[in-house]
Design a protein around this motif. Sequence first.
Motif, PDB file in Angstrom:
ATOM      1  N   LEU A 141     -15.361 -22.437  20.530  1.00 50.68           N
ATOM      2  CA  LEU A 141     -16.299 -21.323  20.379  1.00 50.68           C
ATOM      3  C   LEU A 141     -17.593 -21.605  21.127  1.00 50.68           C
ATOM      4  CD1 LEU A 141     -17.385 -18.712  19.030  1.00 50.68           C
ATOM      5  CD2 LEU A 141     -18.015 -20.133  17.058  1.00 50.68           C
ATOM      6  N   SER A 142     -18.117 -22.812  20.989  1.00 49.63           N
ATOM      7  CA  SER A 142     -19.388 -23.162  21.624  1.00 49.63           C
ATOM      8  C   SER A 142     -19.308 -23.108  23.137  1.00 49.63           C
ATOM      9  CB  SER A 142     -19.828 -24.557  21.165  1.00 49.63           C
ATOM     10  OG  SER A 142     -20.060 -24.590  19.767  1.00 49.63           O
ATOM     11  N   LEU A 169      -9.816 -15.212  17.926  1.00 51.98           N
ATOM     12  CA  LEU A 169      -9.607 -16.595  17.512  1.00 51.98           C
ATOM     13  C   LEU A 169     -10.330 -16.871  16.194  1.00 51.98           C
ATOM     14  CD1 LEU A 169      -8.458 -19.383  18.197  1.00 51.98           C
ATOM     15  CD2 LEU A 169     -10.575 -19.873  19.439  1.00 51.98           C
ATOM     16  N   GLY A 170     -11.513 -16.301  16.031  1.00 55.60           N
ATOM     17  CA  GLY A 170     -12.246 -16.471  14.777  1.00 55.60           C
ATOM     18  C   GLY A 170     -11.477 -15.903  13.592  1.00 55.60           C
ATOM     19  N   LEU A 171     -10.887 -14.727  13.771  1.00 57.34           N
ATOM     20  CA  LEU A 171     -10.094 -14.134  12.693  1.00 57.34           C
ATOM     21  C   LEU A 171      -8.867 -14.984  12.383  1.00 57.34           C
ATOM     22  CD1 LEU A 171     -10.251 -10.341  13.661  1.00 57.34           C
ATOM     23  CD2 LEU A 171     -11.524 -11.508  11.845  1.00 57.34           C
ATOM     24  N   ALA A 187     -14.437  -8.216   7.394  1.00 60.23           N
ATOM     25  CA  ALA A 187     -15.624  -7.405   7.092  1.00 60.23           C
ATOM     26  C   ALA A 187     -16.778  -7.779   8.008  1.00 60.23           C
ATOM     27  CB  ALA A 187     -16.022  -7.604   5.628  1.00 60.23           C
ATOM     28  N   GLY A 188     -16.903  -9.068   8.315  1.00 63.41           N
ATOM     29  CA  GLY A 188     -17.976  -9.512   9.199  1.00 63.41           C
ATOM     30  C   GLY A 188     -17.823  -8.955  10.599  1.00 63.41           C
ATOM     31  N   ALA A 189     -16.588  -8.959  11.125  1.00 63.38           N
ATOM     32  CA  ALA A 189     -16.352  -8.414  12.458  1.00 63.38           C
ATOM     33  C   ALA A 189     -16.684  -6.930  12.504  1.00 63.38           C
ATOM     34  CB  ALA A 189     -14.901  -8.653  12.872  1.00 63.38           C
ATOM     35  N   LEU A 220     -21.935  -9.760  18.278  1.00 62.21           N
ATOM     36  CA  LEU A 220     -22.245  -9.912  16.855  1.00 62.21           C
ATOM     37  C   LEU A 220     -20.972  -9.810  16.018  1.00 62.21           C
ATOM     38  CD1 LEU A 220     -24.632 -10.411  14.973  1.00 62.21           C
ATOM     39  CD2 LEU A 220     -24.808  -7.933  14.644  1.00 62.21           C
ATOM     40  N   ALA A 221     -20.035  -8.966  16.437  1.00 60.00           N
ATOM     41  CA  ALA A 221     -18.740  -8.904  15.748  1.00 60.00           C
ATOM     42  C   ALA A 221     -18.021 -10.249  15.831  1.00 60.00           C
ATOM     43  CB  ALA A 221     -17.876  -7.803  16.357  1.00 60.00           C
ATOM     44  N   LEU A 222     -18.169 -10.927  16.973  1.00 63.11           N
ATOM     45  CA  LEU A 222     -17.581 -12.259  17.145  1.00 63.11           C
ATOM     46  C   LEU A 222     -18.102 -13.222  16.082  1.00 63.11           C
ATOM     47  CD1 LEU A 222     -17.425 -14.142  20.563  1.00 63.11           C
ATOM     48  CD2 LEU A 222     -18.223 -15.282  18.528  1.00 63.11           C
ATOM     49  N   PHE A 223     -19.426 -13.235  15.885  1.00 66.04           N
ATOM     50  CA  PHE A 223     -19.988 -14.122  14.870  1.00 66.04           C
ATOM     51  C   PHE A 223     -19.540 -13.714  13.472  1.00 66.04           C
ATOM     52  CE2 PHE A 223     -23.116 -15.394  18.150  1.00 66.04           C
ATOM     53  CZ  PHE A 223     -23.006 -16.761  17.996  1.00 66.04           C
TER      54      PHE A 223
END
Length: 293
Positions: A141-142, A169-171, A187-189, A220-223
Amino acid sequence: MDYWITLFHTQPWLFITLVALLGLILGSFLNVVIHRLPIMMDRDWRIECQEYCEQPVTRSDLPETFNLATPRSRCGHCQTPIPMKHNIPVLSYLLLGGKCHSCQGSIGLRYPMVELMTAAVLAMMAWQFGPTPTFAALSLLSLGLIALAFIDADTMLLPDQITLPLLWLGLLFNIKDGLVPLEQAVAGAAFGYLSLWSVFQLFKVVTGKEGMGFGDFKLLALFGAWLGWKPLLLIILLSSVLGAAYGILQLALGKLKRDNPMPFGPWIILAGWIALLWGDQIVHWYLTRVLGL
């Protein structure tokens, strides 16, 4: 493999050192991504536009094969290929005095900066999470976020080629034993995208102008996909404060005019990193020291 995992757990300094060295190498590759990906995107857009308008397709003066691997890295001044011995991260820059070995043209300070930043960020992840799957995922991610930050700073573009794979990938990472439960990640995405999209639409209605790009919504959806919905308000507030402070400073120094657009992505990324590493401590400090709760 078990031997190395055990060794890294018992000797964390060794793990952090090796990760930092790997970070220098990966930082060198990120310099290629930051420079070439926008050029590749522009070339593809021009070709698609010409094909759509039924015009003769021209591929500019770039080589027929132009991607992240081909052709070899060259001096931006004299176009001389850079030999491997002059392409060692940071060290080559210092030994060459920041100049091309062939034409003595200056090499931008950006290149060693990206390499050092990548090494520092990955070393921080190694120190924070150790030799774990979480470290591997957050390091990937970084790397993507560093590339996005510099591309946005240069071109005001946040390529979907990087943003969307990292979002998915985050999901996937949060399906089981990730950073947050999957329902919070989903929900965050959604909240991450819709929150900035709503601000964008409101600003457009009030002013008739577009205050940010759609890439910022996806970022922001990524985070949100990685961290869930809870830290998003902190990320929005931090990025707004950091971006505003930078903008005011640039205006005061005369380096930015009032009507000139400014990339917001780097500040979302910096705020997201802060929330990832120290978000809970910041929220706790604010609730206890500021609000007295």
